[in-house]
Write a protein that holds these residues in place. Structure first.
Motif, PDB file in Angstrom:
ATOM      1  N   GLY A   1      49.961  43.849  37.481  1.00  0.00           N
ATOM      2  CA  GLY A   1      48.928  43.643  38.488  1.00  0.00           C
ATOM      3  C   GLY A   1      47.598  43.187  37.942  1.00  0.00           C
ATOM      4  O   GLY A   1      46.666  42.888  38.710  1.00  0.00           O
ATOM      5  N   SER A   2      47.469  43.071  36.644  1.00  0.00           N
ATOM      6  CA  SER A   2      46.203  42.663  36.037  1.00  0.00           C
ATOM      7  C   SER A   2      46.110  41.147  35.936  1.00  0.00           C
ATOM      8  O   SER A   2      47.105  40.430  36.073  1.00  0.00           O
ATOM      9  CB  SER A   2      46.073  43.274  34.639  1.00  0.00           C
ATOM     10  OG  SER A   2      47.075  42.768  33.778  1.00  0.00           O
ATOM     11  N   ALA A   3      44.890  40.674  35.674  1.00  0.00           N
ATOM     12  CA  ALA A   3      44.605  39.262  35.405  1.00  0.00           C
ATOM     13  C   ALA A   3      45.079  38.343  36.515  1.00  0.00           C
ATOM     14  O   ALA A   3      45.491  37.206  36.267  1.00  0.00           O
ATOM     15  CB  ALA A   3      45.212  38.839  34.059  1.00  0.00           C
ATOM     16  N   GLY A   4      45.011  38.814  37.752  1.00  0.00           N
ATOM     17  CA  GLY A   4      45.345  37.950  38.877  1.00  0.00           C
ATOM     18  C   GLY A   4      44.314  36.852  39.033  1.00  0.00           C
ATOM     19  O   GLY A   4      43.105  37.102  38.933  1.00  0.00           O
ATOM     20  N   LYS A   5      44.747  35.619  39.284  1.00  0.00           N
ATOM     21  CA  LYS A   5      43.808  34.511  39.350  1.00  0.00           C
ATOM     22  C   LYS A   5      44.356  33.386  40.215  1.00  0.00           C
ATOM     23  O   LYS A   5      45.537  33.033  40.116  1.00  0.00           O
ATOM     24  CB  LYS A   5      43.528  33.972  37.943  1.00  0.00           C
ATOM     25  CG  LYS A   5      42.451  32.896  37.873  1.00  0.00           C
ATOM     26  CD  LYS A   5      42.175  32.496  36.447  1.00  0.00           C
ATOM     27  CE  LYS A   5      41.094  31.414  36.363  1.00  0.00           C
ATOM     28  NZ  LYS A   5      39.789  31.872  36.890  1.00  0.00           N
ATOM     29  N   MET A   6      43.500  32.839  41.093  1.00  0.00           N
ATOM     30  CA  MET A   6      43.823  31.592  41.771  1.00  0.00           C
ATOM     31  C   MET A   6      43.522  30.468  40.791  1.00  0.00           C
ATOM     32  O   MET A   6      42.369  30.209  40.449  1.00  0.00           O
ATOM     33  CB  MET A   6      43.005  31.413  43.049  1.00  0.00           C
ATOM     34  CG  MET A   6      43.245  30.061  43.722  1.00  0.00           C
ATOM     35  SD  MET A   6      42.173  29.757  45.144  1.00  0.00           S
ATOM     36  CE  MET A   6      43.017  30.716  46.392  1.00  0.00           C
ATOM     37  N   LEU A   7      44.553  29.813  40.325  1.00  0.00           N
ATOM     38  CA  LEU A   7      44.379  28.751  39.342  1.00  0.00           C
ATOM     39  C   LEU A   7      43.969  27.444  40.004  1.00  0.00           C
ATOM     40  O   LEU A   7      43.123  26.710  39.488  1.00  0.00           O
ATOM     41  CB  LEU A   7      45.675  28.547  38.556  1.00  0.00           C
ATOM     42  CG  LEU A   7      46.167  29.760  37.767  1.00  0.00           C
ATOM     43  CD1 LEU A   7      47.573  29.508  37.240  1.00  0.00           C
ATOM     44  CD2 LEU A   7      45.210  30.075  36.626  1.00  0.00           C
ATOM     45  N   ILE A   8      44.586  27.140  41.140  1.00  0.00           N
ATOM     46  CA  ILE A   8      44.266  25.931  41.893  1.00  0.00           C
ATOM     47  C   ILE A   8      44.279  26.291  43.368  1.00  0.00           C
ATOM     48  O   ILE A   8      45.258  26.838  43.883  1.00  0.00           O
ATOM     49  CB  ILE A   8      45.277  24.805  41.615  1.00  0.00           C
ATOM     50  CG1 ILE A   8      45.200  24.376  40.147  1.00  0.00           C
ATOM     51  CG2 ILE A   8      45.035  23.611  42.531  1.00  0.00           C
ATOM     52  CD1 ILE A   8      46.206  23.326  39.759  1.00  0.00           C
ATOM     53  N   GLY A   9      43.168  26.004  44.035  1.00  0.00           N
ATOM     54  CA  GLY A   9      43.079  26.327  45.456  1.00  0.00           C
ATOM     55  C   GLY A   9      41.806  25.769  46.045  1.00  0.00           C
ATOM     56  O   GLY A   9      40.907  25.307  45.335  1.00  0.00           O
TER      57      GLY A   9
END
Length: 652
Positions: free
Chosen positions: A118-126
């Motif tokens: 659950g860590s380091a969640g990120k929207m990379l492209i959006g």
């Protein structure tokens, strides 16, 4: 005397109709608790899609106790377009959006990543990423390759939303979101094939005339050159993957007559060798090795799903044969594996079972069930689907599927003809279909035909449907209906036709063209005015207009094949259902059809929802549609109605 005769005839009809209890339609409409599942490279986690009432989310769970550890979800009506374990702990997720139940989820071009814990969640492209908020045009992204030798990066294709997208390949860092352009596509809207070293070797797309073009290059520094141009070769060639050394690539190649072949191409010499070809059907899906990159075989969809391998004595082929023997009368697919190939996650499904997941230990050869889909349905009580084959009036061989009500006599049954949507390239398959099961449970024999224009049977069969809306494609459905009568399966006095999208068009054309064959018709989110459809397509991009000319037909001929302009020929009662937000089959088609039917004095019932798209999405609306559908069919050809919904607060 006449009154007495009518009473006797009615009594005979009632005796002939099998008695079916009311159908619990909620059991067939209920969303499953789990969708697709993949095992992590270490075997410590599962990643899985979970359908909710208004969206589909991705979760990660520990394998040992199935405790949830991570979750990715979008906004209302969002879906998961795809997900990949890109290293031991990180999952890449592509987002999509559903606009209607019958629409394929439309990829939004957004990419997210999250660690298994659950860590380091990120929207990379959006759309919310900073650079787009500063005024730069949004470039939608699609995964090209996971780059197994470079676990921190993947290759993506990006393009702007336009009629002629400029596609480029970028390397994307899965932790920082940093991107670097490394190549440009030689054609808009291209798909790509990458070798084992991450070199982009193939690009495939279509020009404005809708001809496929396949480009090749030796490595990232070389120039693209055309390997196949459909306009010249009269066939489409699609790359499937490279051998480990990059010396061989496998292609799916169309044939002038008959199904597609899988061909091995030596990229240095240009020598080609056919490795797989079925006499009846195209490759349904390619089978890849444990690393998910190297093709090793193909599945074929016939009377059921069959696997074939380039090397039938390979360890993977022998493993499949062992699993297929263990799960007889079912299809088996290895969905994912641990990096050491010790554990395989396998899916097992059939026409009676939507699918169970097993964890298979390749050393102990033991398979344990870990997830079950639609466990509230008993496969033993579901209806079996069997393959059928018949000839059209011009001799063209056709295939399809017939599903009969469980425990019903196989003769003089009420029949429902269900043409699939599309129509081109789409086809009915063997497998679990909740709608077909619901209809069979209500007492109907269900006939699904892969009429000309359908996919799976080669280029020539699909091309035979071009410009045949209301013509030979419709005749194929008529011929299949008469075949069911001749076989003694269908009661000729109790046949209706029902379809969605193109199937809705075919249902209304069926009762217009054959007014004495069908007792009723149901059009669900259909199109009924072909000149209007052609005009709408012509207002889009040039390639869409060319598609309409080539596949729909000459605008001057389309009125004669439009059900709303043939309403005076229709004698059977009609049910129409449509959504006000449907962009694929706008509701104006259904309302024009309704108006024409009423003016012609044809009984017509309607169900419209302003907030629905191409197929009803909300569960209450879906329940109302199928309740109305069963009631309508029951009144005209017999069969069961829907069990009333349970009152709020009461147990089911």
């Amino acid at each position: 005397m006449k009154t007495g005769i009518r009473c006797i005839a009615l009594a005979a009809l009632l005796v002939a109709v099998p008695a079916f209890a009311q159908v619990d339609i909620d059991a067939f409409l209920r969303k499953d608790r789990i969708g697709s599942i993949k095992l992590s490279p270490t075997g410590e986690y599962y990643a899985a899609t979970i359908p909710l009432a208004d969206r589909t989310v991705l979760v990660v769970m520990r394998r040992k106790d199935k405790a949830l550890t991570a979750k990715v979800q979008g906004q209302e009506n969002s879906a998961i377009a795809g997900f990949w374990w890109v290293d031991d702990e990180r999952v890449l997720v592509a987002m999509a959006k559903k606009f209607g139940a019958l629409d394929e989820p439309l990829r939004t071009g957004e990419l997210h990543a999250i660690n298994a814990d659950g860590s380091a969640g990120k929207m990379l492209i959006g759309h919310d990423v900073d650079r787009y908020l500063k005024g730069e045009p949004f470039r939608a992204a699609y995964l090209v390759d996971t780059l197994p030798k470079d676990p921190r990066n993947v290759l993506i294709a990006t393009s702007t939303y336009s009629a002629n997208p400029n596609t480029q390949i970028e390397r994307l860092n899965l932790y920082t979101g940093r991107r670097n352009v490394i190549a440009h596509a030689p054609i808009g809207g291209a798909g790509f094939e990458v070798d084992g070293n991450g070199q982009i070797r193939f690009a495939q797309g279509s020009d404005n005339e809708n001809f496929s073009k396949l480009y090749y290059r030796d490595d990232n520094e070389a120039q693209w050159r055309v390997l196949n141009d459909e306009a010249q070769s009269k066939r489409v060639e699609t790359p499937l993957g490279f051998s480990a050394d990059g010396a061989t690539v496998w292609l799916q190649v169309e044939s002038p007559q008959g199904p597609d072949a899988v061909v091995a191409l030596d990229v240095a010499s240009g020598e080609r060798r056919e490795v797989l070809r079925d006499e009846q059907v195209d490759p349904y899906e390619i089978i890849y090795g444990p690393d998910d990159h190297i093709p090793v075989g193909a599945w074929y969809m016939k009377d059921r799903l069959y696997s074939r391998f380039f090397d039938e004595q390979s360890p993977l082929a022998l493993r499949y044969r062992m699993l297929e023997r263990a799960f007889a009368n079912a299809a088996v697919s290895i969905t994912s594996s641990t990096r050491d190939d010790r554990l395989n996650l396998i899916r097992v499904w059939s026409d009676r079972n939507p699918g169970d997941y097993y964890l298979f230990d390749t050393q102990t050869r033991k398979a344990d069930q870990v997830f079950a889909r639609a466990e509230w349905l008993d496969p033993a009580k579901m209806a079996a689907s069997r393959a059928i084959e018949l000839a059209a009036r011009d001799g063209l061989p056709m295939h399809g599927y017939l599903t009969l009500p469980p425990d019903a006599p196989e003769q003089k049954l009420p029949l429902l003809v269900v043409p699939h949507g599309g129509p081109f390239g789409i086809f009915d398959t063997w497998g679990f279909d909740p709608e077909v099961q619901l209809l069979a449970k209500a007492g109907y024999a269900v006939l699904q035909l892969n009429y000309r224009g359908s996919g799976n049977y080669g280029r020539a069969f699909q091309q035979a449907g071009a410009r045949e809306w209301g013509g030979r494609m419709q005749d194929d459905l008529t011929d299949a209906t008469r075949w069911a009568i001749d076989q003694g399966i269908a009661d000729p006095d109790r046949i209706c036709i029902y379809g969605a999208s193109y199937g809705g068009y075919a249902a209304l054309m069926g009762v217009a063209k054959e007014p004495t064959l069908y007792r009723c018709a149901v059009g669900y989110v259909g199109v009924y005015d072909l000149p209007m459809m052609h005009e709408d397509k012509a207002d889009m991009a040039r390639w869409v207009e060319n598609w309409a000319d080539g596949w729909l037909g000459d605008p001057a001929t389309l009125a004669a094949h439009s059900p709303n302009r043939l309403a005076a020929q229709i004698k059977a009662p009609v049910l129409l259902a449509a959504g006000g937000e449907d962009e694929t089959a706008p509701i104006k088609h259904s309302k024009m059809m309704e108006k024409a039917l009423r003016e012609a004095g044809v009984p017509v019932e309607t169900l419209y929802y302003d907030t629905e798209g191409h197929g009803f999405y909300s569960e209450p609306h879906r329940r109302e549609f199928y309740t109305r559908l069963l009631d309508f069919l029951s009144r005209h050809i017999g069969g069961a109605k829907a069990l009333p919904a349970a009152a709020p607060g009461k147990p089911d």
